[in-house]
Write an enzyme that holds these catalytic residues in place. Structure first.
Site, PDB file in Angstrom:
ATOM      1  N   LYS A  33     -11.679  -0.239  -1.380  1.00 12.60           N
ATOM      2  CA  LYS A  33     -11.687   1.208  -1.529  1.00 12.60           C
ATOM      3  C   LYS A  33     -11.084   1.555  -2.882  1.00 12.60           C
ATOM      4  CE  LYS A  33      -7.841   1.322   1.827  1.00 12.60           C
ATOM      5  NZ  LYS A  33      -8.103   0.080   2.558  1.00 12.60           N
ATOM      6  N   SER A  89       0.821  -1.203   0.000  1.00 16.94           N
ATOM      7  CA  SER A  89       0.000   0.000   0.000  1.00 16.94           C
ATOM      8  C   SER A  89       0.860   1.261   0.000  1.00 16.94           C
ATOM      9  CB  SER A  89      -0.956  -0.031   1.194  1.00 16.94           C
ATOM     10  OG  SER A  89      -1.886   1.017   1.140  1.00 16.94           O
ATOM     11  N   HIS A  90       0.718   2.099   1.012  1.00 11.63           N
ATOM     12  CA  HIS A  90       1.401   3.385   1.061  1.00 11.63           C
ATOM     13  C   HIS A  90       2.791   3.288   1.678  1.00 11.63           C
ATOM     14  CE1 HIS A  90      -0.847   2.627   4.719  1.00 11.63           C
ATOM     15  NE2 HIS A  90       0.011   3.389   5.382  1.00 11.63           N
ATOM     16  N   ASP A 119      -0.971   1.355  -4.658  1.00 12.49           N
ATOM     17  CA  ASP A 119      -1.855   0.388  -5.310  1.00 12.49           C
ATOM     18  C   ASP A 119      -3.203   0.977  -5.711  1.00 12.49           C
ATOM     19  OD1 ASP A 119      -2.472   0.519  -2.532  1.00 12.49           O
ATOM     20  OD2 ASP A 119      -3.577  -1.364  -2.667  1.00 12.49           O
ATOM     21  N   ASP A 173      -5.798   2.442  -4.045  1.00 12.77           N
ATOM     22  CA  ASP A 173      -7.061   2.408  -3.316  1.00 12.77           C
ATOM     23  C   ASP A 173      -7.251   3.618  -2.404  1.00 12.77           C
ATOM     24  OD1 ASP A 173      -5.172   1.662  -1.443  1.00 12.77           O
ATOM     25  OD2 ASP A 173      -6.194  -0.164  -0.792  1.00 12.77           O
ATOM     26  N   ARG A 174      -6.188   4.370  -2.132  1.00 13.25           N
ATOM     27  CA  ARG A 174      -6.293   5.571  -1.306  1.00 13.25           C
ATOM     28  C   ARG A 174      -6.073   6.812  -2.169  1.00 13.25           C
ATOM     29  NH1 ARG A 174      -4.874   3.936   4.432  1.00 13.25           N
ATOM     30  NH2 ARG A 174      -4.270   1.746   4.292  1.00 13.25           N
ATOM     31  N   ASP A 190      -2.144   6.461  -3.661  1.00 11.86           N
ATOM     32  CA  ASP A 190      -1.083   5.641  -3.078  1.00 11.86           C
ATOM     33  C   ASP A 190      -0.615   4.607  -4.087  1.00 11.86           C
ATOM     34  OD1 ASP A 190      -3.170   3.806  -3.038  1.00 11.86           O
ATOM     35  OD2 ASP A 190      -2.757   3.111  -1.012  1.00 11.86           O
TER      36      ASP A 190
END
Length: 571
Positions: free
Chosen positions: A395, A121-122, A296, A298-299, A294
């Site tokens: 998300k 992720s982030h 991937d 999703d954010r 981010d």
């Protein structure tokens, strides 16, 4: 000339005790995956073996990555092990790249058994960064109790003695199309399909939004200028293809769109701390909407002209209040709303105004998935820059940006005006989060344990705190637990809450997804204060919440106990 079938080997191994997946899969320093013999292979075998054998034989899985360092090596290992374990087909993104929302979308579209996503992720990338493996189930979302679960993965990982692999099987991730392989002792060939990373997801977005209206907004006489930062993660190809090629935004509207293994040397985290180039670009004026994603996808983060920041808790509330701007919701209606416990109560006020149900859940998208699968929830969000709906079970950052563009096209207003009118109608929830990262896990555990003892004392419920000219009276304090209305399961110990009589809140949580996966614990402190008076909606967030933060620091004693002068990140 006939080629010989590819041999399937069984390799002896020993189990690892630390392969317990969290809410976002298994995250560790990249050096752990890369340097510990069989560490990746053990975990992939545990994931595959946790599937029911009847489900696994001949099934389809989706595989994608955010492009971080070690992803290509890991993708080939997954291919080799999937073939050896009886998987019939893998669908993989071009060059191994698929955003997390796209993986969820493809799983649902082709009715795959699930998917494996290589992302942290982030968290930072590169050889000195972090790596992660997470698996999604057939609904396209996070695992829940059922046929293929995290509990089963843990149980397999602790007793694993061997794994199956086809080390001579090699694929070309750059070549679109099907690649078939004959394996020893297998009656059907194993198939790998390399697919366009964007196409299926783009088609879904076309069915949700009015692309004509958004394109007019971005290209018409009153053209809205946008600035989109893909942060050198997986979202670059999606931003270029969808916002630029499909919706007409100029090519120079999108920056950092080349996926890099180390994300350009910065954490791919869309917040005010790490997306500084976006913040500076927006402060110059003349650009109506800025967004960052981010690694991937999703954010996301939303900024308005002159760098006006939209808090993620406000963002999901504003979306919920304006969903009529999106054709998908005009057609399907709004069933209910959901937020994580730590997210501000701004969404609750929208739910009350719209007369729909509001669900407060623990952190983790899997709880939202259960609500959406049962038809209870249409839109959900978390304070950690994540929002989504029932179009997939993850998300979705780019979807969120398109919702904002749809609202702007419908209302013919800018980001700041839309936000301020929302506050004027329903009030403003001032909100912030302090992250203390890379803490000693044992010390963090005892801090949270001692804090729970303090707030659980009966006398604490009558406590009053005076800070300057502010007086805060405790109304209730607890350790949040969640009863799932769908399956009746109970999630306990989900965070400490202190609720004050005037609607203010303090929340304390230990998190498993902070920076530096596997190196330490993260404690997050959340503060929230509601303000109805529009004359008081332009105050500095830290000034408004300063007294609450002072209370949080006093009762937790976190600086002294953790040896810190302040948080690593404030959002």
């Amino acid at each position: 000339m006939e080629t010989s079938p590819i041999p399937v080997l069984t390799v002896q191994t020993t189990p690892f005790e630390d392969q317990r997946p969290g809410t976002n899969g298994l995250r560790r320093k990249t050096a752990v995956f890369e340097g510990k013999k069989n560490y990746l292979q053990n975990y992939i075998q545990s994931v595959l073996s946790s599937m029911d054998l009847r489900d696994r034989q001949g099934c389809t899985l989706v595989v994608g990555s955010d492009g971080r360092y070690f992803s290509r090596v890991a993708t080939e290992v997954i291919v080799q092990m999937a073939a050896a374990n009886g998987i019939g087909r893998l669908v993989i993104g071009h060059n191994g790249l698929l955003s997390t929302p796209a993986v969820s979308c493809i799983i649902r579209k082709i009715k795959a058994l699930g998917g494996i996503i290589l992302t942290a992720s982030h968290n930072p990338g590169g050889p000195a960064g972090d790596f992660g493996v997470k698996f999604n189930v057939a609904n396209g979302g996070k695992h829940r109790e059922g046929r293929w679960t995290g509990t089963k993965v843990i149980n397999v990982s602790r007793t694993l003695e061997e794994y199956a692999i086809c080390p001579d099987l090699h694929i070309d991730l750059s070549r679109l199309g099907r690649q078939d392989f004959d394996l020893e002792n297998k009656f059907k060939p194993f198939r790998v399909e390399i697919v366009d990373s964007v196409e299926v997801y783009l088609n879904l977005l076309r069915s949700i939004f009015d692309f004509t209206a958004i394109k007019s907004l971005l290209t018409g006489p009153d053209q809205l200028k946008i600035h989109i930062d893909a942060m050198n993660g997986v979202m670059g190809p999606y931003v270029r293809r969808i916002l630029c090629d499909e919706l007409g935004a100029p090519a120079n509207s999108a920056v950092n769109c080349v996926p890099l293994e180390d994300f350009g040397g910065r954490p791919p985290e869309p917040n005010l701390t790490y997306a500084t180039s976006l913040v500076e670009a927006m402060k110059g004026g003349g650009v109506g909407l800025g967004a960052a994603f981010d690694a991937d996808g999703d954010r996301y983060m939303i900024l308005g002209e002159n760098g006006f920041f939209v808090n993620p808790s406000d963002s999901v509330a504003i979306m919920a209040a304006n969903l009529s701007a999106v054709p998908y919701f005009r057609q399907h209606g709004l069933r209910g709303l959901a937020r994580s416990m730590a997210t501000s109560t701004a969404l609750d006020r929208v739910a009350k105004a719209l007369k729909v149900a509001l669900y407060e859940t623990p952190a983790g998208w899997r709880y939202f998935g259960n609500l959406m699968d049962s038809g209870r929830c249409s839109l959900c969000g978390e304070e950690s820059f994540g929002t989504g709906s029932d179009h997939i079970r993850e998300k979705d950052g780019l979807w969120s940006v398109l919702v904002w563009l749809s609202i702007m096209a419908s209302k013919k207003q800018g980001v700041e005006q839309i936000t301020r009118e929302h506050w004027a109608r329903l009030g403003r929830n001032y909100f912030c989060r302090f992250d203390y990262e890379d803490l000693d896990p044992r010390a963090a555990f005892y801090l949270m344990r001692d804090l729970e003892s303090v707030i659980s004392d009966k006398a604490f419920s009558n406590q009053k705190f005076a800070v300057g000219d502010h007086m805060y009276a405790v109304e209730r304090a607890d350790n949040f637990e969640y009863l799932d209305p769908v399956d009746g399961t109970v999630a306990r110990n989900q965070g400490l809450r202190i609720l004050f009589a005037d609607g203010c809140r303090l929340v304390f949580r230990r998190s498993g997804s902070g920076g530096g996966a596997g190196t330490g614990a993260t404690i997050r402190i959340y503060a929230e204060s509601f303000e109805r008076d529009p004359e008081r909606h332009s105050r500095e967030t830290q000034v408004v919440l300063g007294p609450l933060i002072a209370i949080a620091l006093k009762i937790s004693n976190i600086h002294e106990r953790m040896g810190r002068r302040g948080p690593n990140v404030i959002t």
